[in-house]
Design a protein around this motif. Structure first.
Motif, short mmCIF file in Angstrom:
data_model
loop_
_atom_site.label_atom_id
_atom_site.label_comp_id
_atom_site.label_asym_id
_atom_site.label_seq_id
_atom_site.Cartn_x
_atom_site.Cartn_y
_atom_site.Cartn_z
N ALA A 83 -9.68 7.36 -1.78
CA ALA A 83 -8.91 6.99 -2.83
C ALA A 83 -9.02 7.83 -4.08
O ALA A 83 -7.92 7.95 -4.50
CB ALA A 83 -9.49 5.67 -3.17
N LEU A 84 -9.88 8.60 -4.43
CA LEU A 84 -9.99 9.27 -5.37
C LEU A 84 -9.16 10.71 -5.29
O LEU A 84 -8.52 11.28 -6.18
CB LEU A 84 -11.31 9.69 -5.74
CG LEU A 84 -12.38 8.72 -6.47
CD1 LEU A 84 -13.71 8.83 -6.52
CD2 LEU A 84 -11.57 7.96 -7.51
N GLN A 85 -9.09 11.06 -4.21
CA GLN A 85 -8.34 12.21 -3.33
C GLN A 85 -6.80 11.84 -3.85
O GLN A 85 -6.03 12.53 -4.19
CB GLN A 85 -8.31 12.27 -2.11
CG GLN A 85 -7.62 13.46 -1.43
CD GLN A 85 -7.51 13.51 0.17
OE1 GLN A 85 -8.33 13.43 0.54
NE2 GLN A 85 -6.32 14.21 0.52
N GLY A 86 -6.38 10.53 -3.69
CA GLY A 86 -5.17 10.18 -4.10
C GLY A 86 -4.78 10.07 -5.66
O GLY A 86 -3.62 10.57 -6.10
N ALA A 87 -5.70 9.85 -6.22
CA ALA A 87 -5.69 9.82 -7.54
C ALA A 87 -5.59 11.15 -8.34
O ALA A 87 -4.57 11.57 -8.89
CB ALA A 87 -6.90 9.26 -8.22
N GLU A 88 -6.37 12.19 -7.54
CA GLU A 88 -6.16 13.67 -7.95
C GLU A 88 -4.68 13.99 -7.76
O GLU A 88 -4.18 14.90 -8.53
CB GLU A 88 -7.34 14.44 -7.49
CG GLU A 88 -7.34 15.63 -7.44
CD GLU A 88 -8.39 16.69 -7.16
OE1 GLU A 88 -8.81 17.76 -7.47
OE2 GLU A 88 -8.93 16.05 -6.08
N ARG A 89 -4.34 13.72 -6.45
CA ARG A 89 -3.06 14.03 -5.84
C ARG A 89 -1.68 14.05 -6.75
O ARG A 89 -0.81 14.59 -7.34
CB ARG A 89 -2.59 13.56 -4.48
CG ARG A 89 -1.32 14.52 -4.12
CD ARG A 89 -1.25 13.66 -2.49
NE ARG A 89 -0.04 14.27 -2.06
CZ ARG A 89 0.67 13.73 -1.00
NH1 ARG A 89 0.17 12.61 -0.52
NH2 ARG A 89 1.83 14.30 -0.42
N LEU A 132 -4.06 3.72 -3.94
CA LEU A 132 -4.44 5.17 -3.94
C LEU A 132 -4.50 5.89 -2.65
O LEU A 132 -4.25 7.14 -2.55
CB LEU A 132 -5.82 5.23 -4.77
CG LEU A 132 -5.76 4.94 -6.23
CD1 LEU A 132 -7.10 4.87 -6.90
CD2 LEU A 132 -4.95 5.89 -7.18
N VAL A 133 -5.11 5.19 -1.70
CA VAL A 133 -5.13 5.98 -0.39
C VAL A 133 -3.85 6.16 0.18
O VAL A 133 -3.64 7.27 0.86
CB VAL A 133 -6.03 4.91 0.51
CG1 VAL A 133 -5.67 5.28 2.16
CG2 VAL A 133 -7.43 4.83 0.16
#
Length: 204
Positions: free
Chosen positions: A164-170, A196-197
């Motif tokens: 999920a945090l990867q999606g936020a960063e992207r 986010l995912v």
């Protein structure tokens, strides 16, 4: 675009939990909790999320919605239903794991994942470890279950894992759970996590 507008656009496009997409009416009762465990198992494999959701829907449409029914079905029945849902790459191994997982849930928790919740007593690490005892539920599967269950089991929230945090960063959004929750202004954390995912996975 501001972070708030970015998040609003993300939620408008992807604001559906995977449980809802699979037709699971998630409540703190044994059957939907088990269905979420099955869905988390299917989603955790290296296979497209749409295929995993379709396979879950096929299992549930064939009444394999409880650990008893899953355990009592023959291996071939489980393989055939997974194939019907398009889940062919891992169908044989998954059919075995689903049968074994159903029996484990019956033997250890009387078929009721709320007993695992009570045993964890609010400790997410204990809950994650308990989930990982089920065949086919590794770190990714446990994360999926916890992301989706946090609305029903609020002691887990906010649960925004690395994906999920990867999606936020992207998307250029804050990458700490607390800041994302504040940005969502009290929205459903499970919906936020799922969006986010999808943001991390959506090639578009």
């Amino acid at each position: 675009m501001s972070n708030r507008r970015t998040l609003e656009a993300l939620l408008e496009r992807h604001g559906t939990t995977y449980a809802a997409e699979a037709g699971i009416r998630l409540r703190d009762t044994p059957q939907p909790l088990y269905q979420l465990l099955v869905l988390s198992h299917l989603l955790s494999a290296r296979i497209r999320a749409q295929v995993a959701v379709a396979a879950a829907r096929a299992l549930f449409s064939h009444r394999l919605r409880t650990p008893r029914r899953m355990a009592d079905a023959t291996w071939q029945e489980r393989v055939d239903v997974l194939g019907e849902g398009g889940y062919r790459r891992y169908d044989e191994r998954t059919a075995t794991q689903l049968g074994d997982g159903g029996r484990l849930l019956l033997d250890e928790y009387g078929g009721d994942l709320r007993r695992l919740r009570r045993k964890a007593d609010g400790d997410t690490d204990t809950l994650r470890a308990g989930l990982r005892r089920f065949p086919g539920i590794g770190p990714a599967g446990a994360d999926i279950f916890l992301r989706e269950i946090q609305t029903v089991w609020p002691e887990v929230s906010p649960y925004l894992d690395a994906k999920a945090l990867q999606g936020a960063e992207r998307l250029g959004l804050p990458t700490t759970p607390d800041r994302l929750i504040r940005l969502a202004k009290g929205g459903d954390p499970a919906v936020l996590a799922a969006a986010l995912v999808r943001g991390a996975l959506d090639k578009g």
